[in-house]
Write an enzyme that holds these catalytic residues in place. Structure first.
Site, PDB file in Angstrom:
ATOM      1  N   ASP B  36       2.402  56.823  81.092  1.00 21.29           N
ATOM      2  CA  ASP B  36       1.465  55.773  80.704  1.00 21.29           C
ATOM      3  C   ASP B  36       0.098  56.162  81.268  1.00 21.29           C
ATOM      4  O   ASP B  36       0.000  57.048  82.120  1.00 21.29           O
ATOM      5  CB  ASP B  36       1.905  54.396  81.230  1.00 21.29           C
ATOM      6  CG  ASP B  36       1.326  53.250  80.415  1.00 21.29           C
ATOM      7  OD1 ASP B  36       2.068  52.621  79.641  1.00 21.29           O
ATOM      8  OD2 ASP B  36       0.106  52.996  80.531  1.00 21.29           O
ATOM      9  N   VAL B  90       3.921  53.496  72.152  1.00 21.85           N
ATOM     10  CA  VAL B  90       2.643  52.891  72.550  1.00 21.85           C
ATOM     11  C   VAL B  90       2.318  51.726  71.614  1.00 21.85           C
ATOM     12  O   VAL B  90       3.051  51.457  70.655  1.00 21.85           O
ATOM     13  CB  VAL B  90       1.482  53.934  72.577  1.00 21.85           C
ATOM     14  CG1 VAL B  90       1.822  55.067  73.537  1.00 21.85           C
ATOM     15  CG2 VAL B  90       1.166  54.468  71.195  1.00 21.85           C
ATOM     16  N   GLU B  92       1.100  49.116  68.851  1.00 21.31           N
ATOM     17  CA  GLU B  92       1.136  49.249  67.387  1.00 21.31           C
ATOM     18  C   GLU B  92      -0.285  49.154  66.801  1.00 21.31           C
ATOM     19  O   GLU B  92      -0.608  48.229  66.044  1.00 21.31           O
ATOM     20  CB  GLU B  92       2.058  48.176  66.795  1.00 21.31           C
ATOM     21  CG  GLU B  92       2.384  48.351  65.340  1.00 21.31           C
ATOM     22  CD  GLU B  92       3.376  49.481  65.063  1.00 21.31           C
ATOM     23  OE1 GLU B  92       3.876  50.098  66.015  1.00 21.31           O
ATOM     24  OE2 GLU B  92       3.628  49.742  63.888  1.00 21.31           O
ATOM     25  N   LYS B  97      -1.853  55.217  68.318  1.00 21.89           N
ATOM     26  CA  LYS B  97      -0.714  56.072  67.974  1.00 21.89           C
ATOM     27  C   LYS B  97      -1.214  57.450  67.516  1.00 21.89           C
ATOM     28  O   LYS B  97      -0.613  58.475  67.862  1.00 21.89           O
ATOM     29  CB  LYS B  97       0.144  55.421  66.887  1.00 21.89           C
ATOM     30  CG  LYS B  97       1.001  54.247  67.398  1.00 21.89           C
ATOM     31  CD  LYS B  97       2.219  54.017  66.540  1.00 21.89           C
ATOM     32  CE  LYS B  97       3.008  52.770  66.914  1.00 21.89           C
ATOM     33  NZ  LYS B  97       3.763  52.853  68.160  1.00 21.89           N
ATOM     34  N   HIS B 140      13.543  52.748  65.127  1.00 20.88           N
ATOM     35  CA  HIS B 140      13.141  51.397  65.497  1.00 20.88           C
ATOM     36  C   HIS B 140      14.229  50.818  66.390  1.00 20.88           C
ATOM     37  O   HIS B 140      15.250  50.328  65.906  1.00 20.88           O
ATOM     38  CB  HIS B 140      12.945  50.579  64.216  1.00 20.88           C
ATOM     39  CG  HIS B 140      12.478  49.194  64.453  1.00 20.88           C
ATOM     40  ND1 HIS B 140      12.621  48.190  63.534  1.00 20.88           N
ATOM     41  CD2 HIS B 140      11.863  48.620  65.515  1.00 20.88           C
ATOM     42  CE1 HIS B 140      12.125  47.074  64.024  1.00 20.88           C
ATOM     43  NE2 HIS B 140      11.664  47.300  65.231  1.00 20.88           N
ATOM     44  N   ASN B 190      11.441  44.822  60.085  1.00 22.45           N
ATOM     45  CA  ASN B 190      10.211  44.065  60.341  1.00 22.45           C
ATOM     46  C   ASN B 190       9.548  43.531  59.074  1.00 22.45           C
ATOM     47  O   ASN B 190       8.804  42.560  59.132  1.00 22.45           O
ATOM     48  CB  ASN B 190       9.235  44.888  61.172  1.00 22.45           C
ATOM     49  CG  ASN B 190       9.697  44.929  62.625  1.00 22.45           C
ATOM     50  OD1 ASN B 190      10.538  44.112  63.028  1.00 22.45           O
ATOM     51  ND2 ASN B 190       9.173  45.852  63.398  1.00 22.45           N
TER      52      ASN B 190
END
Lengths: 92, 287
Positions: B36, B90, B92, B97, B140, B190
Protein backbone atom coordinates in the site's frame (compact mmCIF):
# COMPACT_ATOMS: atom_id res chain seq x y z
CA UNK A 1 -13.59 -0.72 27.54
CA UNK A 2 -13.80 -2.87 30.62
CA UNK A 3 -10.47 -3.86 32.10
CA UNK A 4 -9.52 -7.30 33.36
CA UNK A 5 -11.97 -8.48 35.95
CA UNK A 6 -10.32 -10.14 38.95
CA UNK A 7 -13.60 -11.66 40.16
CA UNK A 8 -14.51 -14.43 37.77
CA UNK A 9 -16.97 -16.91 39.10
CA UNK A 10 -19.54 -18.57 36.90
CA UNK A 11 -22.47 -16.48 38.11
CA UNK A 12 -20.71 -13.15 37.57
CA UNK A 13 -19.51 -14.09 34.09
CA UNK A 14 -22.90 -15.45 33.08
CA UNK A 15 -24.74 -12.34 34.31
CA UNK A 16 -22.30 -10.04 32.54
CA UNK A 17 -22.59 -11.96 29.28
CA UNK A 18 -26.38 -12.01 29.42
CA UNK A 19 -26.40 -8.25 29.96
CA UNK A 20 -23.90 -7.72 27.12
CA UNK A 21 -25.93 -9.84 24.69
CA UNK A 22 -29.26 -8.30 25.66
CA UNK A 23 -27.85 -4.84 25.00
CA UNK A 24 -26.26 -5.77 21.68
CA UNK A 25 -28.96 -7.89 20.10
CA UNK A 26 -31.90 -6.18 21.82
CA UNK A 27 -33.42 -9.54 22.75
CA UNK A 28 -33.32 -11.35 26.09
CA UNK A 29 -31.53 -14.70 25.87
CA UNK A 30 -31.39 -17.75 28.11
CA UNK A 31 -28.01 -19.07 29.31
CA UNK A 32 -28.48 -22.38 27.47
CA UNK A 33 -29.99 -20.91 24.29
CA UNK A 34 -28.21 -21.76 21.02
CA UNK A 35 -27.47 -18.25 19.73
CA UNK A 36 -26.57 -19.35 16.20
CA UNK A 37 -29.43 -21.81 15.77
CA UNK A 38 -31.91 -19.18 16.93
CA UNK A 39 -30.46 -16.80 14.31
CA UNK A 40 -29.70 -14.26 17.02
CA UNK A 41 -26.03 -13.93 16.20
CA UNK A 42 -24.31 -13.51 12.83
CA UNK A 43 -20.85 -14.76 11.94
CA UNK A 44 -19.59 -11.17 12.12
CA UNK A 45 -21.01 -10.76 15.61
CA UNK A 46 -19.40 -14.04 16.70
CA UNK A 47 -16.05 -12.31 16.21
CA UNK A 48 -17.23 -9.42 18.40
CA UNK A 49 -17.91 -12.00 21.11
CA UNK A 50 -14.32 -13.25 20.86
CA UNK A 51 -12.95 -9.71 21.20
CA UNK A 52 -15.34 -8.95 24.07
CA UNK A 53 -14.31 -12.03 26.07
CA UNK A 54 -10.61 -11.42 25.45
CA UNK A 55 -10.76 -7.76 26.49
CA UNK A 56 -13.11 -8.17 29.42
CA UNK A 57 -11.49 -11.20 31.04
CA UNK A 58 -7.89 -10.66 29.95
CA UNK A 59 -7.69 -13.98 28.18
CA UNK A 60 -6.45 -15.02 24.76
CA UNK A 61 -8.63 -17.37 22.77
CA UNK A 62 -6.41 -19.18 20.28
CA UNK A 63 -5.76 -22.56 18.70
CA UNK A 64 -8.37 -25.25 19.26
CA UNK A 65 -10.29 -23.02 21.71
CA UNK A 66 -11.23 -20.75 18.82
CA UNK A 67 -14.21 -22.71 17.60
CA UNK A 68 -17.80 -21.62 17.14
CA UNK A 69 -19.06 -24.25 19.59
CA UNK A 70 -17.46 -22.34 22.47
CA UNK A 71 -19.56 -19.27 21.59
CA UNK A 72 -22.80 -21.09 20.91
CA UNK A 73 -24.43 -20.17 24.23
CA UNK A 74 -23.81 -18.05 27.31
CA UNK A 75 -23.15 -21.27 29.24
CA UNK A 76 -20.48 -22.37 26.75
CA UNK A 77 -18.80 -18.95 26.81
CA UNK A 78 -18.85 -18.89 30.62
CA UNK A 79 -17.17 -22.29 30.75
CA UNK A 80 -14.53 -21.11 28.25
CA UNK A 81 -13.75 -17.97 30.27
CA UNK A 82 -13.42 -19.90 33.54
CA UNK A 83 -11.22 -22.54 31.91
CA UNK A 84 -8.88 -19.99 30.36
CA UNK A 85 -8.80 -17.86 33.52
CA UNK A 86 -7.66 -20.90 35.46
CA UNK A 87 -4.81 -21.20 33.01
CA UNK A 88 -5.43 -24.85 32.30
CA UNK A 89 -6.46 -26.21 28.93
CA UNK A 90 -9.72 -27.99 28.36
CA UNK A 91 -7.99 -31.32 28.26
CA UNK A 92 -5.84 -30.70 31.30
CA UNK B 1 0.95 -29.64 0.28
CA UNK B 2 2.99 -28.98 -2.84
CA UNK B 3 0.17 -27.11 -4.51
CA UNK B 4 0.34 -24.22 -2.03
CA UNK B 5 4.13 -23.95 -1.94
CA UNK B 6 4.16 -23.32 -5.69
CA UNK B 7 2.35 -20.05 -5.17
CA UNK B 8 3.29 -16.68 -3.75
CA UNK B 9 0.97 -13.70 -3.87
CA UNK B 10 1.44 -9.97 -4.07
CA UNK B 11 -1.70 -8.08 -3.10
CA UNK B 12 -1.83 -4.41 -4.11
CA UNK B 13 -4.03 -2.27 -1.86
CA UNK B 14 -4.52 -2.96 1.86
CA UNK B 15 -8.16 -1.93 2.16
CA UNK B 16 -11.14 -4.15 2.93
CA UNK B 17 -10.61 -6.49 -0.04
CA UNK B 18 -6.81 -6.45 0.11
CA UNK B 19 -6.83 -7.57 3.75
CA UNK B 20 -9.57 -10.11 2.97
CA UNK B 21 -7.49 -11.68 0.21
CA UNK B 22 -4.32 -11.57 2.34
CA UNK B 23 -6.24 -13.38 5.10
CA UNK B 24 -7.56 -16.00 2.68
CA UNK B 25 -4.09 -16.66 1.23
CA UNK B 26 -2.03 -16.73 4.43
CA UNK B 27 -4.77 -18.84 6.06
CA UNK B 28 -4.28 -21.36 3.23
CA UNK B 29 -0.51 -21.42 3.67
CA UNK B 30 0.38 -19.11 0.79
CA UNK B 31 2.86 -16.28 1.46
CA UNK B 32 1.67 -12.73 0.73
CA UNK B 33 3.42 -9.44 0.08
CA UNK B 34 0.81 -6.76 0.84
CA UNK B 35 1.54 -3.38 -0.75
CA UNK B 36 0.00 0.00 0.00
CA UNK B 37 1.16 3.60 -0.37
CA UNK B 38 0.77 4.41 3.32
CA UNK B 39 2.64 2.95 6.33
CA UNK B 40 -0.25 3.71 8.71
CA UNK B 41 -2.64 1.80 6.46
CA UNK B 42 -0.22 -1.14 6.45
CA UNK B 43 0.14 -1.11 10.25
CA UNK B 44 -3.65 -1.23 10.56
CA UNK B 45 -3.81 -3.92 7.87
CA UNK B 46 -1.49 -6.23 9.82
CA UNK B 47 -3.84 -6.05 12.81
CA UNK B 48 -6.86 -6.47 10.56
CA UNK B 49 -5.43 -9.59 8.92
CA UNK B 50 -4.67 -11.05 12.35
CA UNK B 51 -8.28 -10.43 13.43
CA UNK B 52 -9.68 -11.80 10.19
CA UNK B 53 -7.54 -14.94 10.55
CA UNK B 54 -9.10 -15.44 13.97
CA UNK B 55 -12.54 -14.92 12.46
CA UNK B 56 -11.78 -17.43 9.70
CA UNK B 57 -10.55 -19.97 12.22
CA UNK B 58 -13.58 -19.37 14.42
CA UNK B 59 -15.84 -20.12 11.48
CA UNK B 60 -13.88 -23.28 10.67
CA UNK B 61 -13.04 -22.25 7.10
CA UNK B 62 -9.24 -22.71 7.16
CA UNK B 63 -7.61 -26.00 6.21
CA UNK B 64 -6.52 -27.93 9.29
CA UNK B 65 -2.86 -28.61 9.92
CA UNK B 66 -1.52 -26.28 7.24
CA UNK B 67 1.04 -23.74 8.48
CA UNK B 68 0.12 -20.12 7.86
CA UNK B 69 1.73 -18.30 4.95
CA UNK B 70 4.03 -15.42 5.83
CA UNK B 71 2.62 -11.88 5.57
CA UNK B 72 5.03 -9.11 4.55
CA UNK B 73 3.80 -5.52 4.26
CA UNK B 74 5.59 -2.88 2.24
CA UNK B 75 5.21 0.49 0.53
CA UNK B 76 7.67 -0.52 -2.22
CA UNK B 77 5.94 -1.89 -5.31
CA UNK B 78 9.26 -3.48 -6.33
CA UNK B 79 8.84 -5.94 -3.41
CA UNK B 80 5.88 -7.40 -5.31
CA UNK B 81 7.95 -8.23 -8.39
CA UNK B 82 8.94 -11.75 -7.30
CA UNK B 83 5.42 -13.08 -6.70
CA UNK B 84 3.98 -15.80 -8.94
CA UNK B 85 0.59 -14.05 -8.86
CA UNK B 86 -0.24 -10.37 -8.43
CA UNK B 87 -3.74 -9.38 -7.29
CA UNK B 88 -4.67 -5.74 -7.76
CA UNK B 89 -7.23 -4.61 -5.15
CA UNK B 90 -6.96 -0.82 -5.20
CA UNK B 91 -9.81 1.71 -5.26
CA UNK B 92 -12.38 1.34 -8.06
CA UNK B 93 -11.21 4.48 -9.86
CA UNK B 94 -9.94 3.94 -13.40
CA UNK B 95 -6.98 6.37 -13.06
CA UNK B 96 -5.77 4.65 -9.88
CA UNK B 97 -6.09 1.18 -11.33
CA UNK B 98 -4.37 2.31 -14.54
CA UNK B 99 -1.39 3.72 -12.63
CA UNK B 100 -0.94 0.63 -10.45
CA UNK B 101 -1.40 -1.90 -13.25
CA UNK B 102 0.95 -0.02 -15.59
CA UNK B 103 3.65 0.11 -12.91
CA UNK B 104 3.36 -3.48 -11.69
CA UNK B 105 3.13 -5.02 -15.15
CA UNK B 106 6.43 -3.34 -16.05
CA UNK B 107 8.07 -4.87 -12.94
CA UNK B 108 6.95 -8.52 -13.03
CA UNK B 109 8.46 -11.29 -15.13
CA UNK B 110 6.58 -12.64 -18.13
CA UNK B 111 4.51 -15.57 -16.91
CA UNK B 112 3.34 -13.81 -13.76
CA UNK B 113 -0.40 -14.15 -13.38
CA UNK B 114 -1.97 -10.71 -13.17
CA UNK B 115 -5.37 -10.62 -11.45
CA UNK B 116 -7.60 -7.62 -10.99
CA UNK B 117 -10.13 -7.81 -8.17
CA UNK B 118 -12.11 -5.28 -10.13
CA UNK B 119 -15.62 -4.51 -9.06
CA UNK B 120 -16.99 -3.01 -12.27
CA UNK B 121 -14.23 -1.76 -14.61
CA UNK B 122 -14.07 -4.14 -17.58
CA UNK B 123 -10.95 -6.26 -18.08
CA UNK B 124 -10.86 -5.05 -21.68
CA UNK B 125 -10.15 -1.49 -20.50
CA UNK B 126 -7.34 -2.68 -18.27
CA UNK B 127 -5.80 -4.69 -21.10
CA UNK B 128 -4.64 -1.42 -22.64
CA UNK B 129 -2.60 -0.62 -19.49
CA UNK B 130 -0.45 -3.78 -19.47
CA UNK B 131 2.12 -5.12 -21.95
CA UNK B 132 0.84 -8.75 -21.81
CA UNK B 133 -2.99 -8.60 -21.72
CA UNK B 134 -3.14 -12.39 -22.26
CA UNK B 135 -1.85 -12.79 -18.68
CA UNK B 136 -4.53 -10.51 -17.21
CA UNK B 137 -7.76 -11.92 -15.76
CA UNK B 138 -10.47 -10.62 -13.45
CA UNK B 139 -11.33 -12.35 -10.19
CA UNK B 140 -14.17 -10.86 -8.24
CA UNK B 141 -13.71 -12.07 -4.66
CA UNK B 142 -16.74 -11.66 -2.42
CA UNK B 143 -16.60 -9.98 0.98
CA UNK B 144 -15.49 -11.55 3.30
CA UNK B 145 -13.31 -13.44 0.80
CA UNK B 146 -12.29 -16.04 3.36
CA UNK B 147 -15.90 -16.97 4.19
CA UNK B 148 -17.53 -17.02 0.75
CA UNK B 149 -16.31 -19.96 -1.27
CA UNK B 150 -17.50 -18.90 -4.73
CA UNK B 151 -15.75 -16.27 -6.85
CA UNK B 152 -16.59 -14.75 -10.23
CA UNK B 153 -13.81 -15.09 -12.79
CA UNK B 154 -13.86 -12.62 -15.70
CA UNK B 155 -12.31 -13.60 -19.00
CA UNK B 156 -11.21 -10.56 -21.00
CA UNK B 157 -11.18 -10.73 -24.80
CA UNK B 158 -7.38 -11.10 -24.65
CA UNK B 159 -7.17 -13.47 -21.65
CA UNK B 160 -5.47 -16.70 -22.76
CA UNK B 161 -6.59 -20.27 -22.04
CA UNK B 162 -3.30 -20.82 -20.20
CA UNK B 163 -4.10 -17.88 -17.92
CA UNK B 164 -7.56 -19.29 -17.20
CA UNK B 165 -6.00 -22.63 -16.29
CA UNK B 166 -3.48 -20.95 -14.01
CA UNK B 167 -6.05 -18.81 -12.25
CA UNK B 168 -8.11 -21.94 -11.59
CA UNK B 169 -5.04 -23.57 -10.02
CA UNK B 170 -4.44 -20.55 -7.76
CA UNK B 171 -8.10 -20.43 -6.73
CA UNK B 172 -8.07 -24.16 -5.98
CA UNK B 173 -5.03 -23.66 -3.73
CA UNK B 174 -7.04 -20.93 -2.00
CA UNK B 175 -9.96 -23.33 -1.53
CA UNK B 176 -12.24 -21.29 -3.80
CA UNK B 177 -14.74 -22.43 -6.40
CA UNK B 178 -15.22 -20.31 -9.49
CA UNK B 179 -17.56 -19.62 -12.36
CA UNK B 180 -16.30 -17.87 -15.49
CA UNK B 181 -18.13 -14.99 -17.19
CA UNK B 182 -17.40 -12.82 -20.19
CA UNK B 183 -16.26 -9.25 -19.89
CA UNK B 184 -18.76 -6.41 -19.35
CA UNK B 185 -19.08 -3.49 -16.91
CA UNK B 186 -19.95 -4.95 -13.49
CA UNK B 187 -19.87 -8.51 -14.95
CA UNK B 188 -22.74 -10.56 -13.49
CA UNK B 189 -22.68 -10.03 -9.73
CA UNK B 190 -22.31 -6.28 -9.56
CA UNK B 191 -24.47 -5.56 -12.60
CA UNK B 192 -27.23 -7.19 -10.55
CA UNK B 193 -26.22 -6.33 -6.99
CA UNK B 194 -25.24 -2.66 -7.26
CA UNK B 195 -28.49 -1.41 -8.84
CA UNK B 196 -30.38 -3.54 -6.27
CA UNK B 197 -28.58 -1.81 -3.40
CA UNK B 198 -29.09 1.58 -5.05
CA UNK B 199 -32.81 0.91 -5.40
CA UNK B 200 -33.02 -0.33 -1.79
CA UNK B 201 -31.45 2.96 -0.63
CA UNK B 202 -33.85 4.87 -2.89
CA UNK B 203 -36.84 3.18 -1.20
CA UNK B 204 -35.53 4.33 2.18
CA UNK B 205 -34.91 7.82 0.77
CA UNK B 206 -38.50 7.99 -0.52
CA UNK B 207 -39.85 6.92 2.87
CA UNK B 208 -41.40 3.73 1.51
CA UNK B 209 -39.74 1.64 4.22
CA UNK B 210 -37.03 1.85 6.87
CA UNK B 211 -33.56 0.34 6.47
CA UNK B 212 -34.52 -2.50 8.82
CA UNK B 213 -37.73 -3.26 6.92
CA UNK B 214 -36.06 -3.31 3.47
CA UNK B 215 -33.35 -5.68 4.74
CA UNK B 216 -35.88 -7.73 6.70
CA UNK B 217 -38.05 -8.28 3.63
CA UNK B 218 -35.18 -9.33 1.38
CA UNK B 219 -33.92 -11.69 4.06
CA UNK B 220 -37.29 -13.10 5.06
CA UNK B 221 -39.01 -13.28 1.68
CA UNK B 222 -36.21 -13.71 -0.85
CA UNK B 223 -33.79 -15.67 1.30
CA UNK B 224 -30.89 -13.18 1.18
CA UNK B 225 -28.37 -14.09 3.88
CA UNK B 226 -27.73 -10.37 4.46
CA UNK B 227 -30.13 -7.65 3.33
CA UNK B 228 -28.97 -5.28 0.55
CA UNK B 229 -28.30 -2.36 2.90
CA UNK B 230 -26.35 -4.45 5.40
CA UNK B 231 -24.43 -5.78 2.38
CA UNK B 232 -23.75 -2.18 1.35
CA UNK B 233 -22.35 -1.48 4.81
CA UNK B 234 -20.08 -4.49 4.47
CA UNK B 235 -18.83 -3.49 1.01
CA UNK B 236 -18.40 0.19 1.97
CA UNK B 237 -20.84 2.81 0.69
CA UNK B 238 -17.95 4.95 -0.63
CA UNK B 239 -16.72 2.01 -2.71
CA UNK B 240 -20.25 1.31 -3.90
CA UNK B 241 -20.71 4.87 -5.10
CA UNK B 242 -17.39 4.64 -7.01
CA UNK B 243 -18.58 1.40 -8.62
CA UNK B 244 -22.04 2.75 -9.44
CA UNK B 245 -20.43 5.72 -11.17
CA UNK B 246 -18.26 3.33 -13.21
CA UNK B 247 -21.37 1.33 -14.16
CA UNK B 248 -23.45 4.39 -14.96
CA UNK B 249 -20.74 5.90 -17.17
CA UNK B 250 -20.30 2.67 -19.10
CA UNK B 251 -23.88 1.37 -19.41
CA UNK B 252 -25.98 4.54 -19.25
CA UNK B 253 -28.40 2.57 -17.06
CA UNK B 254 -30.24 5.18 -14.92
CA UNK B 255 -30.64 2.55 -12.15
CA UNK B 256 -26.88 2.86 -11.68
CA UNK B 257 -26.76 6.60 -10.91
CA UNK B 258 -26.07 6.66 -7.15
CA UNK B 259 -29.11 7.98 -5.28
CA UNK B 260 -28.97 11.04 -3.02
CA UNK B 261 -29.07 9.02 0.21
CA UNK B 262 -25.96 7.04 -0.80
CA UNK B 263 -24.13 10.26 -1.72
CA UNK B 264 -25.20 11.85 1.57
CA UNK B 265 -23.84 8.88 3.55
CA UNK B 266 -20.49 9.23 1.81
CA UNK B 267 -20.34 13.00 2.42
CA UNK B 268 -21.14 12.44 6.12
CA UNK B 269 -18.37 9.84 6.43
CA UNK B 270 -20.87 7.06 7.17
CA UNK B 271 -19.22 4.51 4.91
CA UNK B 272 -20.54 1.38 6.61
CA UNK B 273 -19.09 -1.21 8.93
CA UNK B 274 -15.52 0.04 8.50
CA UNK B 275 -16.39 3.51 9.87
CA UNK B 276 -18.82 2.15 12.49
CA UNK B 277 -21.86 3.56 10.76
CA UNK B 278 -23.59 3.33 7.41
CA UNK B 279 -27.20 2.39 6.81
CA UNK B 280 -26.95 0.52 10.12
CA UNK B 281 -25.09 1.54 13.28
CA UNK B 282 -22.18 -0.69 14.35
CA UNK B 283 -20.57 1.61 16.89
CA UNK B 284 -21.65 -0.34 19.95
CA UNK B 285 -20.84 -3.73 18.49
CA UNK B 286 -17.46 -2.41 17.29
CA UNK B 287 -16.34 -1.13 20.69
Amino acid sequence: MTTANPITDAKTVEAELLAFLTERIKTPVRPDEDLFKAGLVSSMFAMQLVVHLEDTYDIEIVGPELTLDHFRSVEAMTALVLRLREGTGADG
Amino acid sequence: MTETTEHSLAVLGAGVMGTNIATLATGHGIPVVLVDVNDDVLAAARLTVRQKLKHAQLMGVLPAGRPRGELVTTTALTDAAGATTVIEAVTEVAETKAKVLTEISALVRPGTLLISNTSCIPIGEMAAWVPRPEELVGVHFMNPAYLIEMVEVIRGAATSEATLERVTAVLTALGRKSLVVNDAPGFVINRLLHPLINRAAMLVQEGVASVEVVDGLLEGCLGHATGPLRTADLIGIDNLVDSLVVLHERTGDPECAPCDLMLEKVRAGHHGRKTGRGFHDYRKAAE
